[in-house]
Design an enzyme around this catalytic site. Structure first.
Site, PDB file in Angstrom:
ATOM      1  N   ASP A 197      -8.198  -4.048  14.156  1.00 48.24           N
ATOM      2  CA  ASP A 197      -8.592  -2.760  13.548  1.00 48.24           C
ATOM      3  C   ASP A 197      -9.720  -2.875  12.541  1.00 48.24           C
ATOM      4  OD1 ASP A 197      -5.144  -2.105  13.701  1.00 48.24           O
ATOM      5  OD2 ASP A 197      -6.688  -1.080  14.858  1.00 48.24           O
ATOM      6  N   HIS A 247      -1.743  -9.955  10.102  1.00 41.57           N
ATOM      7  CA  HIS A 247      -1.124  -9.639  11.398  1.00 41.57           C
ATOM      8  C   HIS A 247       0.232 -10.321  11.463  1.00 41.57           C
ATOM      9  CE1 HIS A 247      -0.589  -9.230  15.733  1.00 41.57           C
ATOM     10  NE2 HIS A 247      -1.507  -8.285  15.656  1.00 41.57           N
TER      11      HIS A 247
HETATM   12  C1  SDX Z   1      -1.929  -3.787  14.739  1.00 40.12           C
HETATM   13  O1  SDX Z   1       1.873  -6.438  16.351  1.00 40.12           O
HETATM   14  C2  SDX Z   1       0.794  -6.203  16.988  1.00 40.12           C
HETATM   15  O2  SDX Z   1       0.480  -6.857  17.982  1.00 40.12           O
HETATM   16  C3  SDX Z   1      -0.036  -5.036  16.446  1.00 40.12           C
HETATM   17  C4  SDX Z   1      -1.442  -4.877  16.997  1.00 40.12           C
HETATM   18  C5  SDX Z   1      -1.436  -4.448  18.450  1.00 40.12           C
HETATM   19  O3  SDX Z   1      -2.431  -4.707  19.128  1.00 40.12           O
HETATM   20  O4  SDX Z   1      -0.468  -3.738  18.862  1.00 40.12           O
HETATM   21  O5  SDX Z   1      -2.160  -6.086  16.845  1.00 40.12           O
HETATM   22  C6  SDX Z   1      -2.195  -3.781  16.227  1.00 40.12           C
HETATM   23  O6  SDX Z   1      -1.022  -3.111  14.304  1.00 40.12           O
HETATM   24  C7  SDX Z   1      -2.757  -4.674  13.854  1.00 40.12           C
HETATM   25  C8  SDX Z   1      -2.315  -4.617  12.350  1.00 40.12           C
HETATM   26  C9  SDX Z   1      -2.967  -3.395  11.701  1.00 40.12           C
HETATM   27  N1  SDX Z   1      -2.435  -3.190  10.329  1.00 40.12           N
HETATM   28  C10 SDX Z   1      -3.199  -3.429   9.241  1.00 40.12           C
HETATM   29  O7  SDX Z   1      -4.355  -3.852   9.272  1.00 40.12           O
HETATM   30  C11 SDX Z   1      -2.524  -3.057   7.927  1.00 40.12           C
HETATM   31  C12 SDX Z   1      -2.764  -4.145   6.885  1.00 40.12           C
HETATM   32  N2  SDX Z   1      -1.975  -5.328   7.261  1.00 40.12           N
HETATM   33  C13 SDX Z   1      -0.673  -5.509   6.645  1.00 40.12           C
HETATM   34  O8  SDX Z   1      -0.009  -4.339   6.335  1.00 40.12           O
HETATM   35  C14 SDX Z   1       0.154  -6.606   7.334  1.00 40.12           C
HETATM   36  O9  SDX Z   1      -0.677  -7.681   7.469  1.00 40.12           O
HETATM   37  C15 SDX Z   1       0.815  -6.321   8.680  1.00 40.12           C
HETATM   38  C16 SDX Z   1       1.642  -5.088   8.647  1.00 40.12           C
HETATM   39  C17 SDX Z   1      -0.207  -6.208   9.756  1.00 40.12           C
HETATM   40  C18 SDX Z   1       1.716  -7.518   8.980  1.00 40.12           C
HETATM   41  O10 SDX Z   1       2.742  -7.487   8.079  1.00 40.12           O
HETATM   42  P1  SDX Z   1       3.884  -8.624   8.047  1.00 40.12           P
HETATM   43  O11 SDX Z   1       3.822  -9.515   9.223  1.00 40.12           O
HETATM   44  O12 SDX Z   1       5.170  -7.926   7.760  1.00 40.12           O
HETATM   45  O13 SDX Z   1       3.448  -9.529   6.858  1.00 40.12           O
HETATM   46  P2  SDX Z   1       3.852  -9.292   5.361  1.00 40.12           P
HETATM   47  O14 SDX Z   1       3.638  -7.861   5.024  1.00 40.12           O
HETATM   48  O15 SDX Z   1       5.223  -9.864   5.161  1.00 40.12           O
HETATM   49  O16 SDX Z   1       2.726 -10.152   4.607  1.00 40.12           O
HETATM   50  C19 SDX Z   1       2.954 -11.508   4.243  1.00 40.12           C
HETATM   51  C20 SDX Z   1       2.226 -11.652   2.890  1.00 40.12           C
HETATM   52  C21 SDX Z   1       2.760 -10.674   1.824  1.00 40.12           C
HETATM   53  O17 SDX Z   1       2.483 -11.263   0.566  1.00 40.12           O
HETATM   54  P3  SDX Z   1       3.663 -12.151  -0.159  1.00 40.12           P
HETATM   55  O18 SDX Z   1       4.922 -11.315  -0.133  1.00 40.12           O
HETATM   56  O19 SDX Z   1       3.765 -13.414   0.689  1.00 40.12           O
HETATM   57  O20 SDX Z   1       3.129 -12.413  -1.555  1.00 40.12           O
HETATM   58  O21 SDX Z   1       0.831 -11.310   3.067  1.00 40.12           O
HETATM   59  C22 SDX Z   1       0.520 -10.165   2.258  1.00 40.12           C
HETATM   60  C23 SDX Z   1       1.856  -9.483   1.969  1.00 40.12           C
HETATM   61  O22 SDX Z   1       1.759  -8.725   0.752  1.00 40.12           O
HETATM   62  N3  SDX Z   1      -0.339  -9.299   3.071  1.00 40.12           N
HETATM   63  C24 SDX Z   1      -1.381  -8.623   2.604  1.00 40.12           C
HETATM   64  C25 SDX Z   1      -1.940  -7.986   3.711  1.00 40.12           C
HETATM   65  N4  SDX Z   1      -1.213  -8.282   4.813  1.00 40.12           N
HETATM   66  C26 SDX Z   1      -0.212  -9.093   4.406  1.00 40.12           C
HETATM   67  N5  SDX Z   1      -1.889  -8.496   1.347  1.00 40.12           N
HETATM   68  C27 SDX Z   1      -2.997  -7.701   1.238  1.00 40.12           C
HETATM   69  N6  SDX Z   1      -3.595  -7.062   2.262  1.00 40.12           N
HETATM   70  C28 SDX Z   1      -3.080  -7.174   3.516  1.00 40.12           C
HETATM   71  N7  SDX Z   1      -3.663  -6.538   4.536  1.00 40.12           N
END
Ligand code: SDX
Length: 423
Positions: free
Chosen positions: A358, A301
């Site tokens: 989710d 998140h």
């Molecule tokens: C919602 O913002 C809100 O409030 C949203 C929400 C709402 O109520 O409106 O809460 C609803 O959208 C919840 C999120 C739903 N999405 C997912 O479940 C999709 C999977 N999650 C990821 O795509 C990610 O965690 C995000 C998009 C939710 C957050 O992305 P960020 O903040 O841009 O974080 P990032 O992608 O920069 O991740 C930081 C690190 C990275 O690795 P490094 O570059 O440090 O090596 O964490 C890793 C990412 O690759 N990472 C994951 C991961 N989420 C982050 N690796 C594997 N699986 C994941 N799910």
């Protein structure tokens, strides 16, 4: 003594005020930075950038706190109802019994879609994703209520918009499902509660447990401060676009699999793992592999670097509701195993990746009989009061200006045009 931030640029030291919110969050007000220094800030994805001050929702991602107008989400999920929470988000206070009764009646009075909207929904291809239908139909409502396209509506018009969108979007969601599944539309029954009416229009079996479960899920999705789709509603609304266009844009942003679309992706991921024999360890390895675009959907998140408090409530509700419905779902066991494995894995722990709202919500939607491709529409149904309340707050805030970020240009510097004959 007001706090200040000092910024030194090329030997020049400037001071900028620091504002502090009611929960002691601090922000450096840089509204004069470019005029003073010629510099802008850059912050990809706005990780450190506030777009507004808001009194609607407070969350603390480190502590896993979420409150609507100061009320903890745990108490609202336990004791309130979706329409009472909607009232709270929009008007900033819990309603009296008579206020809630008249609000519920007002929302229920929107029990029939305009005929052209019904025809629009019915002519969509059966394969259309219901979020595409929801978005197209929502902006089309502007044709039926031209007087409500006004960017600065009166108080009465704002109250009308709020009840109208909650009432009509419920009908849009249900009809997008019955039309896509070639079922005859089921009329709204204003004598039923909001959730009972929705369940009945979906042609699903209803009882008090199912209605209560849905009500809790809608409460948990009702608002979440400046997330991607809510910020989209604010940005579009800041151009004085119609409320119907602003909400339609919010629906489009929510559809993204990184945002609200994740609830559908989680179920599809769990089903894939089940089909592959239930080995969720492979899914974890893929999620950690930088050469693999696969992400553990429902995990991680932007703000929560601790448990998403909504995920905790939904996970507990899964056991209760599946037991009440007498449903055994292997996907729930896979989800729990995945969570346990991930929370013990350094890759996830070191990045503070926890289940978000989710991760478990689809298990309940599925147990209620809601098809997977309707999950994000369910998210939009829940988020509707939050989008509307945030739009209203933005319209009523005197500091609101049209949203127009700057950029740092990295393209070609000036060059002369060359006629095609000489290239
Ligand atoms: C919602 O913002 C809100 O409030 C949203 C929400 C709402 O109520 O409106 O809460 C609803 O959208 C919840 C999120 C739903 N999405 C997912 O479940 C999709 C999977 N999650 C990821 O795509 C990610 O965690 C995000 C998009 C939710 C957050 O992305 P960020 O903040 O841009 O974080 P990032 O992608 O920069 O991740 C930081 C690190 C990275 O690795 P490094 O570059 O440090 O090596 O964490 C890793 C990412 O690759 N990472 C994951 C991961 N989420 C982050 N690796 C594997 N699986 C994941 N799910």
């Amino acid at each position: 003594m007001s706090l200040k931030a000092k910024i030194e640029i090329e030997g020049k030291v400037l001071e900028y005020p620091i504002t502090e919110g009611s929960e002691h969050e601090k922000a450096i007000d840089i509204s004069k930075l470019r005029a003073d220094t010629g510099c802008i800030t850059i912050d990809h994805g706005f990780l450190n950038t506030g777009s507004c001050a808001s009194a609607i929702t407070f969350l603390d991602g480190e502590l896993g706190i979420l409150r609507y107008r100061g009320y903890p989400i745990e108490q609202l999920a336990e004791q309130s109802s979706f329409l009472e929470v909607a009232f709270l988000l929009n008007w900033g206070k819990l309603p009296s019994k008579s206020e809630l009764d008249s609000f519920e009646k007002k929302v229920a009075s929107f029990s029939k879609l305009p005929e052209y909207i019904e025809r629009m929904i019915d002519i969509f291809p059966k394969t259309a994703h219901p979020m595409a239908v929801a978005s197209a139909v929502t902006v089309s409502l502007s044709a039926h209520y031209p007087e409500l396209n006004n960017p600065n509506p009166s108080t009465e018009q704002k109250d009308e918009i709020f009840a109208l969108m909650l009432g009509l979007f419920k009908l849009v969601a249900a009809r997008s499902f019955t039309a896509a599944s070639s079922q005859a539309p089921i009329a709204s029954n204003p004598s039923l509660s909001y959730c009972e009416d929705f369940i009945s229009m979906m042609g699903m079996k209803s009882n008090k447990d199912v209605a209560k479960a849905l009500d809790v899920l809608l409460i948990l999705h009702a608002d979440h401060e400046q997330n991607c789709s809510t910020s989209t509603v604010r940005v579009v609304g800041s151009s004085n676009a119609s409320i119907f266009a602003s909400i339609s844009a919010g629906i489009d942003a929510l559809w993204g699999p990184l945002h609200g679309g994740a609830n559908q992706e989680v179920l599809e991921m769990l089903e894939e793992i089940k089909l592959a024999g239930g080995d969720y360890k492979k899914a974890l390895e893929r999620a950690k592999d930088k050469n693999d675009t696969f992400k553990l959907m429902g995990f991680g998140h932007r703000v929560y670097k601790n448990f998403d408090p909504r995920a905790k409530i939904i996970k507990k509700a899964c056991d209760v509701i599946l037991a009440q419905l007498g449903v055994k779902d292997q996907l729930l066991d896979i989800a729990k195993g995945l969570e346990q494995e991930a929370l013990a894995d350094d890759y996830f722990k070191s990045r503070n990746l926890y289940p978000n709202v989710d991760f478990y919500s689809g298990i309940i939607y599925r147990a209620l009989g809601i098809p997977t491709n309707m999950f994000t529409v369910m998210f939009a149904l829940g988020r509707m009061p939050g989008w509307l309340a945030q739009w209203k707050e933005m319209r009523e805030t005197k500091e609101t200006k049209i949203s127009r970020p700057r950029q740092v240009y990295i393209g070609s510097v000036v060059r002369e045009y060359v006629d095609i004959g000489k290239r």
